[in-house]
Every structure is written in structure tokens, then in C-alpha cells.
Write an enzyme that holds these catalytic residues in place. Structure first.
Site, PDB file in Angstrom:
ATOM      1  N   HIS A   1       0.891  -1.138  -0.014  1.00  0.00           N
ATOM      2  CA  HIS A   1       0.063   0.139   0.098  1.00  0.00           C
ATOM      3  C   HIS A   1       0.789   1.342  -0.026  1.00  0.00           C
ATOM      4  O   HIS A   1       1.878   1.284   0.569  1.00  0.00           O
ATOM      5  CB  HIS A   1      -0.976   0.013   1.239  1.00  0.00           C
TER       6      HIS A   1
ATOM      7  N   CYS B   1       0.188   1.965  -5.855  1.00  0.00           N
ATOM      8  CA  CYS B   1      -0.769   2.868  -6.493  1.00  0.00           C
ATOM      9  C   CYS B   1      -0.388   4.058  -6.509  1.00  0.00           C
ATOM     10  O   CYS B   1       0.600   4.682  -5.592  1.00  0.00           O
ATOM     11  CB  CYS B   1      -2.145   2.675  -5.725  1.00  0.00           C
TER      12      CYS B   1
ATOM     13  N   ARG C   1      -0.409   2.448 -11.608  1.00  0.00           N
ATOM     14  CA  ARG C   1       0.676   1.850 -10.852  1.00  0.00           C
ATOM     15  C   ARG C   1       1.944   2.532 -10.870  1.00  0.00           C
ATOM     16  O   ARG C   1       2.183   3.098 -12.007  1.00  0.00           O
ATOM     17  CB  ARG C   1       0.786   0.406 -11.049  1.00  0.00           C
TER      18      ARG C   1
END
Length: 368
Positions: free
Chosen positions: A267, A336, A345
Site C-alpha cells: 500500500h 498505487c 501503478r
């Protein structure tokens, strides 16, 4: 009784009438305790005794009235109307007859001597001092009652306020609480891994999805985070760990493979956000993977700022766009971008430069 008295002469009719003395002076004389002795000068004022005196008119009749003559003090000075009104205000006695005094008393104390009635409440009775009728009362009640537009606006405002509060709570949960919880879970997993390594409970080999098997170090970003098998949000990523692409069709090599690409996902925002600042890495920055037996040291080589989430070629054995043209031992970090979205991405690549057994101690990248 005060009236004119005739002056009698022997055998004559009524002659010249002499006026009585000033009633004020006579009152003072009659109020005294004693009479003056014979032959003494009178103690009352006789100035103006020759002036005619007219009795006051009867207040109980409707006849014409003559204004009262000015009264005189003991020194002969006349009492003016203004002085009389001042004196009456000071003493509380209203000048005039009984009717005037009675009228003044009614004005001060009401008809029966009680306190005057308070003013009518303008909000209660209708204009003019009369009480409201039923129709008027209903009309005023309807006027005070909010209309449909007001009720709708109030309800809409409450909905907006409630929605705003819920959104604020959700944002606080996402940006703060998920990080707190993920950091706690990641730290616990890292401690558990190190304890197992120290006790010899684990050995290199295949790992179950969600099972931790290594620790990732990025010294420049002060990142120390466990690596688990798989890229499941629930089992791996949302718990603050980074995941290894180890399942088909996105299966990649392990660090101990002779050639291949060791690809990881993490993340960038929330849930521990281990990859939030990987865009700050520059060529040559170390990336270290710690396992039970060895340290694998990579040097950052290139970055792809934006690409499609479906571009799986970036984790091939020879990743496209990385600048590598031959087979080797590579590492790929994916996350991300832009921040707080998952539309695209970001990719960071590195090449292995050192493989160091744990028995020889930590590599220089972790000692500095």
C-alpha cells in the site's frame, strides 16, 4: 363659615361692609395657642387688609368660578400658583376642592384606591386591548407554525450535517486508525519471524498464502516491514505487510533463485502505507531482503512513475521498461499512484548486488 358681615350704625341700614382678614392670616392666628394681650401690636400680618377678598367657589356646583386670590405669607409676600403647585407636590396634597382631590386620587391609585393595573401584554390580547378570538388565535398559531419549505430545509440540513460527520469519521478511520492497527500487526509479525528464526522453527521452502517469510528493509525511507506470501488485501496488504507475487498467473521468483524477478506489492496510503515514499528512491539506494539464512542486497536502478494496473510485463523475469536486457536477479516494487487512488501503478526496479549469509552479520547497508 366665612361670609360678609354688615357694619351696624344706630338707626341706619346696612352700611359699608368691611372685608374679613385674609383667611390664611386668620388661620395662623386661630391656630396660635393664645391671644395677644390688650394694647399690644397684633402678631399677625395685616398688610393688604383693605384689599377685598373673594371666597372660593363651591366645587360641588356648576356655577362660574373665580380664580383664588394669591395667598400671603407672614411677611406680606404673595404665594404664586407655581409655588403652590410645588408645595402641593412636596406635601402630597392636591390643590382644589374635593372633586379635584378625588379625581387625582383615582388617577394615582385606581378607582378603589388600589395599585394601577399593569399594561396589557401586546403578545396576548389583540390590538386595542381586547382578547383574541378563536379565529385570530388559530391564525396566529398557523403563522407561527413552520411551513413545508422550512421543514424540508431543516431536514436537508440535518442530512448534510450527519453525512459530513460520517465522512469525517470514515476519513479519520482510513487515514489514521488503519495505519495504527496495521503497524501493530506488522510489528507483531516481524517479531514473530525473528523469534522463529532464532529458535530454528522455520526453514526455507514454500509458504502458505498470508504466511510471513522475510523482512524488507529500505534504509533511506526507514522502512522495516514483513514480507508475506500472496497479495491478498485481507490476509497481507491490509495488515501492514508487503506481499510477494507467488501465485499464478502472476508468480515470480524467490530471492534465492539463480535468476528471476522477486516482485512485491504494498500500500502507498493507509494500512501501514509501507510504499508511500518509494518515489523518493534514486539510483544506487539499497533495498535489503532479510530471510532466515541470508541478506539479499539490491541497488535501485530505475522507476516507472505511471503505468496501467493491467501491465503485468513489469514483473516478468526480464521486466519490460526497466532497462534490463538480460536475465538476472532483480527486485520489483509495485504500488498505487497517484496518492489516495488506485487508478495507476508506480514501479521501482532494483538489481541484486550482494548475497550475505546471516552468520557474517548485517550488510553495510543496514549498519550505516
Amino acid at each position: 363659615m366665612t361670609a360678609l358681615r354688615p357694619e351696624r350704625e344706630s338707626g341706619a341700614s346696612y352700611g359699608k361692609q368691611q372685608p374679613y382678614e385674609d383667611p390664611a392670616v386668620l388661620g395662623e392666628w386661630y391656630d396660635s395657642a393664645s391671644f395677644d394681650p390688650p394694647g399690644a401690636e397684633p402678631s399677625y400680618d395685616t398688610t393688604g387688609a383693605d384689599e377685598p377678598w373673594i371666597p372660593p367657589a363651591d366645587d360641588e356646583t356648576v356655577a362660574l368660578r373665580v380664580p383664588d386670590p394669591p395667598r400671603r405669607r407672614s411677611g406680606g409676600e404673595s404665594i404664586s400658583a407655581s409655588d403652590a403647585s410645588t408645595a402641593s407636590a412636596a406635601t402630597g396634597v392636591t390643590p382644589g376642592g374635593r372633586a379635584a382631590r378625588r379625581k387625582a386620587a383615582k388617577g394615582r391609585h385606581g378607582r378603589h384606591g388600589g395599585a394601577s393595573e399593569p399594561a396589557a401584554d401586546p403578545a396576548g390580547p389583540a390590538s386595542g386591548g381586547r382578547p383574541l378570538s378563536r379565529v385570530e388565535a388559530r391564525r396566529q398559531a398557523r403563522a407561527r407554525k413552520p411551513g413545508p419549505a422550512v421543514i424540508a430545509s431543516r431536514a436537508l440540513g440535518e442530512v448534510f450535517i450527519t453525512t459530513g460527520v460520517l465522512m469525517l469519521l470514515f476519513v479519520s478511520y482510513q487515514l489514521w486508525w488503519t495505519n495504527v492497527r496495521a503497524h501493530a500487526q506488522a510489528d507483531k509479525e516481524a517479531s514473530s519471524l525473528q523469534d522463529d528464526w532464532a529458535s530454528g522453527k522455520r526453514a526455507p521452502g514454500s509458504f502458505e498464502p498470508g504466511q510471513g517469510f522475510a523482512i524488507l528493509h529500505i534504509p533511506k525511507l526507514d522502512v522495516v516491514v514483513p514480507i508475506a506470501e500472496g497479495i491478498s488485501n485481507k490476509k497481507v496488504l491490509d495488515r501492514g505487510m508487503v506481499g510477494h507475487y507467488g501465485e499464478s498467473p502472476l508468480k515470480t521468483a524467490m530471492p534465492d533463485a539463480k535468476t528471476g524477478n522477486f516482485a512485491l506489492a504494498g500500500h502507498r496510503n493507509t494500512h501501514g502505507e509501507p510504499f508511500r515514499y518509494i518515489n523518493r528512491l534514486t539510483a544506487g539506494d539499497p533495498i535489503v531482503v532479510e530471510t532466515q539464512d541470508k541478506y539479499y542486497v539490491y541497488k535501485m536502478s530505475s522507476i516507472l512513475p505511471v503505468t496501467s494496473p493491467s501491465n503485468t510485463s513489469v514483473i516478468d523475469p526480464i521486466p519490460q521498461g526497466s532497462g534490463f536486457t538480460t536475465a538476472g536477479r532483480y527486485i520489483t516494487l509495485t504500488t498505487c499512484t497517484p496518492e489516495f487512488t488506485s487508478k495507476y501503478r508506480m514501479i521501482v526496479w532494483g538489481k541484486m548486488t550482494e548475497e550475505r549469509p546471516r552468520s557474517k552479520g548485517k550488510p553495510d547497508a543496514l549498519v550505516q
